[in-house]
Enzyme design. Structure first.
Site, mmCIF file in Angstrom:
data_model
loop_
_atom_site.group_PDB
_atom_site.id
_atom_site.type_symbol
_atom_site.label_atom_id
_atom_site.label_comp_id
_atom_site.label_asym_id
_atom_site.label_seq_id
_atom_site.Cartn_x
_atom_site.Cartn_y
_atom_site.Cartn_z
ATOM 1 N N ASN B 13 0.802 -1.218 0.000
ATOM 2 C CA ASN B 13 0.000 0.000 0.000
ATOM 3 C C ASN B 13 0.834 1.268 0.000
ATOM 4 O O ASN B 13 0.294 2.366 -0.065
ATOM 5 C CB ASN B 13 -0.968 -0.021 1.174
ATOM 6 C CG ASN B 13 -2.021 -1.099 0.959
ATOM 7 O OD1 ASN B 13 -2.784 -1.029 0.012
ATOM 8 N ND2 ASN B 13 -2.015 -2.115 1.796
ATOM 9 N N TYR B 103 7.863 -11.915 2.435
ATOM 10 C CA TYR B 103 6.579 -11.258 2.189
ATOM 11 C C TYR B 103 5.891 -11.916 0.993
ATOM 12 O O TYR B 103 6.368 -11.831 -0.130
ATOM 13 C CB TYR B 103 6.812 -9.760 1.945
ATOM 14 C CG TYR B 103 5.576 -8.934 1.640
ATOM 15 C CD1 TYR B 103 4.295 -9.328 2.014
ATOM 16 C CD2 TYR B 103 5.691 -7.720 0.963
ATOM 17 C CE1 TYR B 103 3.183 -8.555 1.725
ATOM 18 C CE2 TYR B 103 4.586 -6.931 0.669
ATOM 19 C CZ TYR B 103 3.331 -7.364 1.052
ATOM 20 O OH TYR B 103 2.229 -6.588 0.756
ATOM 21 N N LYS B 131 5.533 -12.127 6.451
ATOM 22 C CA LYS B 131 4.229 -11.477 6.355
ATOM 23 C C LYS B 131 3.461 -12.222 5.282
ATOM 24 O O LYS B 131 3.864 -12.229 4.121
ATOM 25 C CB LYS B 131 4.386 -10.001 5.965
ATOM 26 C CG LYS B 131 3.032 -9.326 5.674
ATOM 27 C CD LYS B 131 3.168 -7.898 5.156
ATOM 28 C CE LYS B 131 1.795 -7.323 4.826
ATOM 29 N NZ LYS B 131 1.870 -5.997 4.170
ATOM 30 N N SER B 133 0.049 -12.435 3.312
ATOM 31 C CA SER B 133 -1.168 -11.684 3.004
ATOM 32 C C SER B 133 -2.201 -12.487 2.227
ATOM 33 O O SER B 133 -3.214 -11.942 1.801
ATOM 34 C CB SER B 133 -0.806 -10.437 2.178
ATOM 35 O OG SER B 133 0.013 -9.576 2.927
#
Lengths: 262, 262, 262, 262
Positions: B13, B103, B131, B133
Site C-alpha cells: 500500500n 513477504y 508477512k 497476506s
C-alpha cells in the site's frame, strides 16, 4: 515494427525487470548502433508508474528507439480497469516522441488489456498497434475486427499461434522463438502472407513444441540455453532466474530434436 | 517488528513500485527521523532482481530501517520455483545488515511463497519471519507448525484474518487497515493476546468489511480516501491508479458506516 | 447437524456424483437404520437441476434424512449468479420437508456461493446453515457477522481450518478427516468450545497435513486408504478415480506419521 | 461427425446435466427419427462415473446415436490426472458399440483433457476424434500435429475460433452458434475448406461477438432467446438457469445487430 522488418529489445525475454534504468537505455543505444538504419528498433519501455513509463519512453526514443512497446502495469492488477489503462496509455502516447505499441502478456502480468480499452486506444494517433501474447485467437480476431477502421497493427506475441493469428488478420509477430529459429519464423510469415497455407501449417506444427519449450515450459533459461546450442550468445540469466537442471536441458533438447531442429 | 511495536513503510500500500530508488530511500529516511528510537521501522525493499534487492536492502538499512520486508519477485512467476526463491532470499539475507522478513502477497504477485521454501528459509539466521497476506489460514497454521523449532515470526498480512491468525499461532500483523483504524487493530491484537476471544470476535467481525474495502475492493485509492476521512493525510495516488468515482466513494463509506466506524 | 452430534452422508467424499439415484437413497436409508435415533443424519441431496434436487431432497427425507445438505449446481458456473442460486435454494427449501444446509465447495465446483446470496438465504425459515469448504476464514467470519440476527449455523467444511472457524464464530464442522481421526476432530471441537485455545492450537497443527493429505493432495483414494489403515472400511473407489501408487501411499503415510498419528 | 454432415445433441448447450437418464435417451431417439438416415447423429453421453458413461453410451447407440461425444468427468477434477482420464475413456471406448469422440470444455468442467492423454487415446481404434472447446489454438495445433499418424479428427468446439482451427488443421466444428446462424457457420467452413481465406476472415470476424454472446456472455438463455428471434424454437431453460433480463436481451441483440445479423 513487423517481424522480418526490425528488432525488439526488452520484451519479456529481455529480462527488463532486472535491468537498471541506465542499463535499459544502454541496451537500446547499443542495439541501435549495431543495426542497419533501415531496420526498425522497437524497445520495451513499460514501467509500473505512468510517469516512469513516460520518462523511459522519451529516453529510449532519444537513444534510438523507433517505437516503444509498453507492457501493462500489473502490480496493482486489481485496480487496472479499462479506465485506468486507457488513462495510462493515453498519457504515454501523448508524450512519446515515437509511436507506441500496446503490449498484453497475461502469463507475466496476470492481466489482459481489455478489448474495449484496446479499441479506444487504437484511435489515438500515436498508438499504432498491439503485441498480444495471450494466445486467445478469438480475442485477437475481435481486436482486428474492431480496429479495422484504424490503421492499427495486431502482432502475435508468440510463435505458437503465429499462423492462426495471420489467418485471422494479424499483420506480424514478435516471437521469442525468433531468437533461435529466426529464419524459420520468418519463413512461416512468408508462407502465410503468400497464402501457402498447407506448407505454413506443416511448419507451424513443428514450431509449437520448441516455442512452448523456450517460453512457458522453460522460460528465459530455456531460451538462452537454446541460443547457445544454435550458435548465438544466450549467456547466463540474472538471479532469481535459475539455470536449467540437466534433466530439464534434456527435455528442452527433445522438444527441438523431435521436431527435426536438432 | 510486530504490530503495535513498530511501523512498516513500502508494503504494497506504500505504492513502492511507483517510486524511484531515491524516493524509496527517502521514505525510509524520513520515517526513521519521525519515529521514536524505540519504534521498529520495517521497510519493504523487494525488487525483481536479486542484485537490486540486495542493494536496496543495504541502502535502506543505512538510512535507518531496522528490518527489511522482501516481497517475492513475480514478473517471471512461471519460473519462481521453491529453489529459485530460496536462492533469492538466501542471497538477500546473507548480505543484508538487518534481519529479513519474507513477504508473500498473491493478490499482487500472482504467486504464493511455497510452504517448503518458507520452512527452509526459516532456518537462515538472518530471516526472522514472514508477512503472509494470502489469507489462507490453513497455510498460516502449517507454517507456524513447521517453523516452531525456529525463532520465526508469522505475521498476518491483512486485518481480515487477524484474529484467526492469532488463534492459529501468528504473533503479529502488518495491516493496511491500521492506517485508518490503528487503535482498533491494536485493540484486536490485545484482545487476542490476552485471550478475550469473545470480544475479539465481535471486533474482528466489524473490521472485515472495512478491511476488504481498503484492500481488495477499492485498493489504495480507497485506503487513501478513508485516511482523509479519519483525519490523516491520504493524498493522491500516482497514475495509473485512479481516484474513486462518487459511487465507489459511497460504497466505501457504507462499508465503514454499516460497521459503526463512521 | 453439528459435528459430534450426527453424521453426514454424500458430502463430496461420499462419491455421490458416481451413485445412481436409487443408490443415493439406499445409502441414506441404511445409514438411518444403523444410527441411534438421537443422532442427526445430514444427507447430501444436491443435483444440477432444481427439480432433481427437490425430488432427491424429498426422497431422502422420506427414507430418514434429518436435514439436506445441498451443494451448488456447477456445470453452468458462468451463469450461476447470486440471483440464480438464490432462486435455486429458495425453491428447494420451500419444498423440502426437512431443513436445508447450503454447501459451498469451490475445489469441486469451481464457484463460491456468494456472501450476499448466503445472507439472503439465511432468512429463509427452512435454511438453517452453511457448510463452507473454501477455507477462506475472512469470508467465513463475514458470513457469521452478517447472519448473526438469524438462527443460522456456519460449519467449517474441512478440518484444516476448524480451529480458526470456531475462533471466528462457526458452530461446527463437517470434516472428511473425521472419517479417520474422528475422536481427534471431536477433541479439537471440545477444546475450542471450552476455550482451551493453546491445546486446541497444538492439536490443530498436527491435523493440517493429514487433512490436506486426505483431501486436496490425495483425495478420496487417500481418504479410503487411510480408513483401511485405521481399522475402518475404506474400500475401492469408483472409476475414474484411481487407486494411489505406492509412492503416493508412502507420502500419504508420512503425512500421518510425521504428525504422530501412525 | 463433421459440421454440415450431421447433428449433435446433448453437448453443453443441450442442458444434459438437467435431464434424467430417460430424457437423455428420448432426446437421442427423437432426433434420430427426425433426421434423414444419411445424417450423422452425435450424442453427448458423458456422466461422472465410468460405469454410468458406458451404460449411457450403449443405450444411446441402441436408440440411434451414430457416435458418442464424451465430456471429461469433472467433479473430482483434482484427481483427473492423465492416467485417470486415459483409463476412463479407454473403458468407455472398449465397450461402446459406436465410435467415441473426446470432449474437452474447460469453461464448464474446469479442466482440459491433457494433450498427452489425447495423443494416447487417439491410438484407440474406437476413439475417432476430439471436440475441443477451450479455444487455445496452440493446443489445437499441437493435437493435430501429434495425432497426424492416426485417423483422428480434431473439431473446433466453438465458432469463435473456427477459422483459426481450420487453418491449423482441424477438420470440422461443433458450434453452439450453428443453432442460430447455421448456414453462416457452414459457409465459413466452406470458405476455409476451399481456401478462400479472405472471405472466410471477413465472415469469421462478424461471428465472434454473436458467438461469445450465446456462449460465454449470456450462455444457454442467450442461445435460446436468439433461436426464438431467428424463427427456431429456443424455449425456456430449466432452473437454476435464469431467463435474461431486458438489459441483457438488449445487449445480446446488439451483439448480433452490430455485426449485421439482425
Amino acid at each position: 515494427m513487423m517481424m522480418g522488418q526490425g528488432f525488439v529489445v526488452q520484451g519479456s525475454n529481455g529480462e527488463f525487470p532486472f535491468l537498471t534504468s541506465s542499463e535499459r537505455l544502454e541496451v537500446v543505444s547499443r542495439a541501435r548502433q549495431a543495426l542497419p538504419k533501415d531496420k526498425l528498433l522497437l524497445a520495451g519501455s513499460g514501467c509500473e508508474s505512468t510517469q516512469a513509463t513516460v520518462e523511459m519512453t522519451v529516453s529510449m526514443a532519444q537513444v534510438g528507439a523507433d517505437a516503444a512497446m509498453v507492457v501493462t502495469p500489473c502490480y496493482y492488477r486489481g485496480r487496472m480497469s479499462s479506465a485506468a489503462l486507457i488513462h495510462h496509455y493515453t498519457k504515454v502516447a501523448d508524450l512519446s516522441p515515437v509511436p507506441v505499441v500496446l503490449y498484453s502478456v497475461p502469463a507475466n502480468t496476470g492481466l489482459d488489456l481489455p478489448v474495449d480499452a484496446v479499441v479506444t486506444l487504437s484511435q489515438h494517433p500515436n498508438i499504432v498497434g498491439i503485441k498480444d501474447s495471450g494466445g486467445d485467437v478469438t480475442r485477437i480476431g475481435l481486436i482486428v475486427h474492431k480496429t479495422r477502421s484504424q490503421d492499427f497493427q495486431v502482432l502475435a506475441g508468440s510463435a505458437g499461434f503465429l499462423l492462426a493469428s495471420y489467418a485471422i488478420g494479424a499483420v506480424g509477430g514478435v516471437c521469442a522463438l525468433a531468437n533461435v529459429l529466426g529464419s524459420q519464423v520468418c519463413q512461416l510469415e512468408r508462407l502465410c502472407l503468400t497464402g501457402q497455407w498447407e506448407d505454413a501449417q506443416k511448419l507451424q506444427h513443428r514450431l509449437i513444441e520448441p516455442n512452448t519449450a523456450v517460453t512457458r515450459r522453460f522460460g528465459i533459461p530455456g531460451l538462452k540455453k537454446t541460443m547457445d546450442w544454435f550458435g548465438y550468445y544466450g549467456g547466463p540469466c540474472r538471479s532469481p532466474l535459475q539455470e536449467l537442471s540437466p534433466a530439464q536441458e534434456e527435455a528442452l533438447r527433445l522438444d527441438f530434436a523431435s521436431n527435426g531442429w536438432l
